[in-house]
Write an enzyme that holds these catalytic residues in place. Structure first.
Site, PDB file in Angstrom:
ATOM      1  CG  HIS A   1      37.613  21.299  -5.326  1.00 46.99           C
ATOM      2  ND1 HIS A   1      38.993  21.306  -5.141  1.00 46.99           N
ATOM      3  CD2 HIS A   1      37.173  20.139  -4.758  1.00 46.99           C
ATOM      4  CE1 HIS A   1      39.350  20.215  -4.490  1.00 46.99           C
ATOM      5  NE2 HIS A   1      38.276  19.492  -4.260  1.00 46.99           N
TER       6      HIS A   1
ATOM      7  CG  ASP B   1      30.166  17.879  -3.944  1.00 45.49           C
ATOM      8  OD1 ASP B   1      30.577  17.091  -3.063  1.00 45.49           O
ATOM      9  OD2 ASP B   1      30.516  19.076  -3.990  1.00 45.49           O
TER      10      ASP B   1
ATOM     11  CD  GLN C   1      37.313  16.269  -7.268  1.00 48.19           C
ATOM     12  OE1 GLN C   1      37.796  16.207  -6.155  1.00 48.19           O
ATOM     13  NE2 GLN C   1      37.131  15.200  -8.032  1.00 48.19           N
TER      14      GLN C   1
ATOM     15  NE  ARG D   1      41.503  16.100  -6.724  1.00 45.10           N
ATOM     16  CZ  ARG D   1      41.279  16.642  -5.522  1.00 45.10           C
ATOM     17  NH1 ARG D   1      40.422  16.079  -4.685  1.00 45.10           N
ATOM     18  NH2 ARG D   1      41.860  17.772  -5.141  1.00 45.10           N
TER      19      ARG D   1
ATOM     20  NE  ARG E   1      40.349  21.048   0.667  1.00 41.48           N
ATOM     21  CZ  ARG E   1      39.694  19.914   0.383  1.00 41.48           C
ATOM     22  NH1 ARG E   1      39.092  19.252   1.340  1.00 41.48           N
ATOM     23  NH2 ARG E   1      39.647  19.452  -0.843  1.00 41.48           N
TER      24      ARG E   1
END
Ligand code: CP
Ligand code: NVA
Length: 334
Positions: free
Chosen positions: A141, A237, A144, A319, A114
């Site tokens: 991402h 988001d 996700q 996740r 990350r």
């Protein structure tokens, strides 16, 4: 027979969804659904699939879900996960990315990264000689969105033909990945954002090519109430992603009219019917965090976040199942 489906991902990295075929994306989602049932039944305890495997996590940015999901996924399957934060190793400061990659590749069996630049995760993949997975960069991402697709499929029983509205910073890592992931699943996607935060033309084009293949559309709308009409999924988001904190005041001004709230949920025409709210989290939905308290940022109202059509905690749990599906697909021969 192996429970790992043959998705053609053995030994392969996952750097962005655009690198996978549509079938591989959908296959990972179905595999995650199967792994969730397997964990619920406790079967993984009898036949762990990552025994003797060492997985390394390199994180340049903070994380709750991605970090913990990866650690639990690996430990569930009998493997070992080692977390390396920004100040724990020489990475990029005293040692180049490619030298670090070559060292860690001799020690570990897989690596999740990350950080900031997509080029960093690509360099790690190119030089480590082991599967590398993208746990978020400024641009993408992917893990996700696998969890988001899993949550939608579990809730509605299907993906193809649904309408998905992303509302907010229409050019961030989560939105980019959702655009591509939804297009690969045949979900009609609309990016509802201020003009100044429109998606990059090349990412839009990439998503539109995938959507055309799957009989769906990818649109951009700058009008929140008409943009969300007919939506089955409302998704937002944070307005300011990690690394962009200097933009806070400007983003607040641009994005306040794009808050997901009950008026917006009503504007879908699906409130009380086929509607769900998703958010990758962490979310600003009240004044109970230091940042939302001091800035007033709130991309979703508290009543939507806490509503019965909000599935954000199912999404957060998923996740783990999707990251497990991804790691097993790379590490275990079907
Ligand atoms: N959604 C997500 O990636 O959360 P974390 O930043 O907590 O990992
Ligand atoms: N767009 C957000 C996602 C956090 C999971 C960020 O990059 O900070």
């Amino acid at each position: 027979m192996s429970i790992v489906p043959n998705l053609g991902l053995t030994g392969k990295p996952l750097l962005k969804l655009a690198d996978l075929t549509d079938e591989q994306v959908l296959g990972l989602v179905d595999f995650a659904i199967a792994l969730k049932a397997r964990k619920r039944a406790g079967v993984h305890l009898n036949n762990p699939l990552l025994k003797g495997k060492n997985i390394c996590l390199i994180f340049q940015k903070s994380s709750t879900r991605t970090r913990c999901s990866t650690i639990v996924a690996v430990q569930d399957e009998g493997g070992n996960a080692e977390y390396l934060g920004q100040s724990d190793i020489h990475f990029g400061k005293k040692e180049s990315v490619r030298d670090t990659a070559r060292v860690l590749g001799r020690l570990f069996d897989g690596l999740l990264f990350r950080g900031f630049h997509q080029s960093t995760v690509e360099e790690l993949a190119a030089y480590s000689g082991i599967p590398v997975w993208n746990g978020l960069t400024d641009e993408w991402h992917p893990t996700q969105v696998l969890a988001d697709l899993q949550t939608i499929k579990e809730h509605f029983g299907r993906l193809k033909g649904l309408k998905f509205a992303f509302i907010g910073d229409g050019r961030n890592n989560v939105c980019n990945s959702l655009m591509v992931g939804c297009a690969k699943a045949g979900i009609n996607f609309v990016d509802v954002c201020p003009e100044a935060l429109s998606p990059a033309p090349e990412i839009l084009a990439l998503a539109r090519t995938a959507a055309a293949r799957n009989g769906s559309t990818v649109e951009v709308s700058h009008d929140p109430s008409s943009g969300v009409k007919g939506a089955n999924v409302l998704y937002t988001d944070v307005w300011v992603s990690m690394g962009e904190e200097a933009m806070f005041a400007e983003r607040l001004k641009l994005l306040r009219p794009f808050q997901v709230n009950m008026a917006m949920a009503k504007a879908t025409g699906n409130l009380g019917g086929e509607l769900m709210f998703l958010h990758c989290l962490p979310a600003f939905h009240d004044d109970k965090t230091e940042v939302s308290k001091s800035t007033g940022a709130m991309e979703v109202s508290d009543d939507v976040f806490e509503s019965d059509f909000s599935k954000v905690f199912d999404e957060a749990e998923n996740r783990m199942h999707t990251i497990k599906a991804m790691i097993l697909s790379s590490m275990v021969t079907p």
